[in-house]
Design an enzyme around this catalytic site. Sequence first.
Site, PDB file in Angstrom:
ATOM      1  N   HIS A 100       0.841  -1.203   0.000  1.00  0.00           N
ATOM      2  CA  HIS A 100       0.000   0.000   0.000  1.00  0.00           C
ATOM      3  C   HIS A 100       0.879   1.257   0.000  1.00  0.00           C
ATOM      4  CE1 HIS A 100      -3.299   2.760   1.317  1.00  0.00           C
ATOM      5  NE2 HIS A 100      -2.307   3.330   1.993  1.00  0.00           N
ATOM      6  N   GLU A 101       1.906   1.273   0.847  1.00  0.00           N
ATOM      7  CA  GLU A 101       2.784   2.449   0.910  1.00  0.00           C
ATOM      8  C   GLU A 101       3.548   2.620  -0.403  1.00  0.00           C
ATOM      9  OE1 GLU A 101       2.125   4.453   3.123  1.00  0.00           O
ATOM     10  OE2 GLU A 101       1.105   3.120   4.512  1.00  0.00           O
ATOM     11  N   HIS A 104       1.559   4.505  -2.875  1.00  0.00           N
ATOM     12  CA  HIS A 104       1.662   5.972  -2.822  1.00  0.00           C
ATOM     13  C   HIS A 104       2.885   6.467  -3.608  1.00  0.00           C
ATOM     14  CE1 HIS A 104      -1.688   6.625  -0.211  1.00  0.00           C
ATOM     15  NE2 HIS A 104      -1.173   5.975   0.821  1.00  0.00           N
ATOM     16  N   HIS A 108       2.872   8.922  -6.810  1.00  0.00           N
ATOM     17  CA  HIS A 108       3.720  10.108  -6.862  1.00  0.00           C
ATOM     18  C   HIS A 108       4.518  10.135  -8.166  1.00  0.00           C
ATOM     19  CE1 HIS A 108       6.922  12.800  -4.750  1.00  0.00           C
ATOM     20  NE2 HIS A 108       5.991  13.517  -5.330  1.00  0.00           N
TER      21      HIS A 108
HETATM   22 ZN   LIG Z   1      -2.072   5.313   2.524  1.00  0.00          ZN
END
Ligand SMILES: [Zn+2]
Length: 231
Positions: A100-101, A104, A108
């Site tokens: 999940h991280e 991100h 980006h």
């Molecule tokens: Zn998150």
Amino acid sequence: MFHFDPMYFLFLLPAIALAGWAQLRVRSTFNEAHQIAAASRLSGAQVAQQILAAEGISDVGIERAEGFLGDHYDPRHKVLRLSDDVYNGRSLAALGIAAHEVGHAVQHAQRYAPLVVRNAVVPMASFGSNASWFLLFLGAMMSSFNLILAGIFLYSTVVFFQLVNLPVEFDASSRARAILLRRGIVSPAEDKTVGKVLNAAAMTYVAATITAVLTLLYYLMRFGLLGDRER
Ligand SMILES: [Zn+2]
């Protein structure tokens, strides 16, 4: 509002209940899925490294973070910070959160629009969450409608932040699950458990958004900008 207003509490009660329930659920779902070893035998950090490489992202570092579920992606320093349970963990919970991280970081790198908007609004929203209360307090004391309007405007940046945060969080989770499956890091059966953990985490963002929206509605009502409650 600046003495204890039972209306505010009543108004926020559903959101407070939902937030508490969501917090408990994140913990229990994480703890449960943390007991289930991933068949890949990879750690969260290794999975994060693999996905970053596969997505062609070479400028994002991976560090260890403090605290339970303190995991996050820092877009300013381009660093993934993973808590010890996730960094070293080889469970389905660890893999899901690590992915999940990374989701991100991929957002980006691809300039995913809701993330760009969210990052742009962060400074204003964090200023607004503190300053709005002060302006509303001052406005109520001085009976200044303009100060109250300014306070409500500042608070609405917090609501806006929470609203754009939702697609960012849901998208990071669906990217994570798709990548894990596509690369064969988790099996379809394992994906169900990963999904449970990530959905539970998403509920905390939903609760935060509802809290912000209800608080804004309360301000609007309290200061007579919505309906015609006490003056
Ligand atoms: Zn998150």
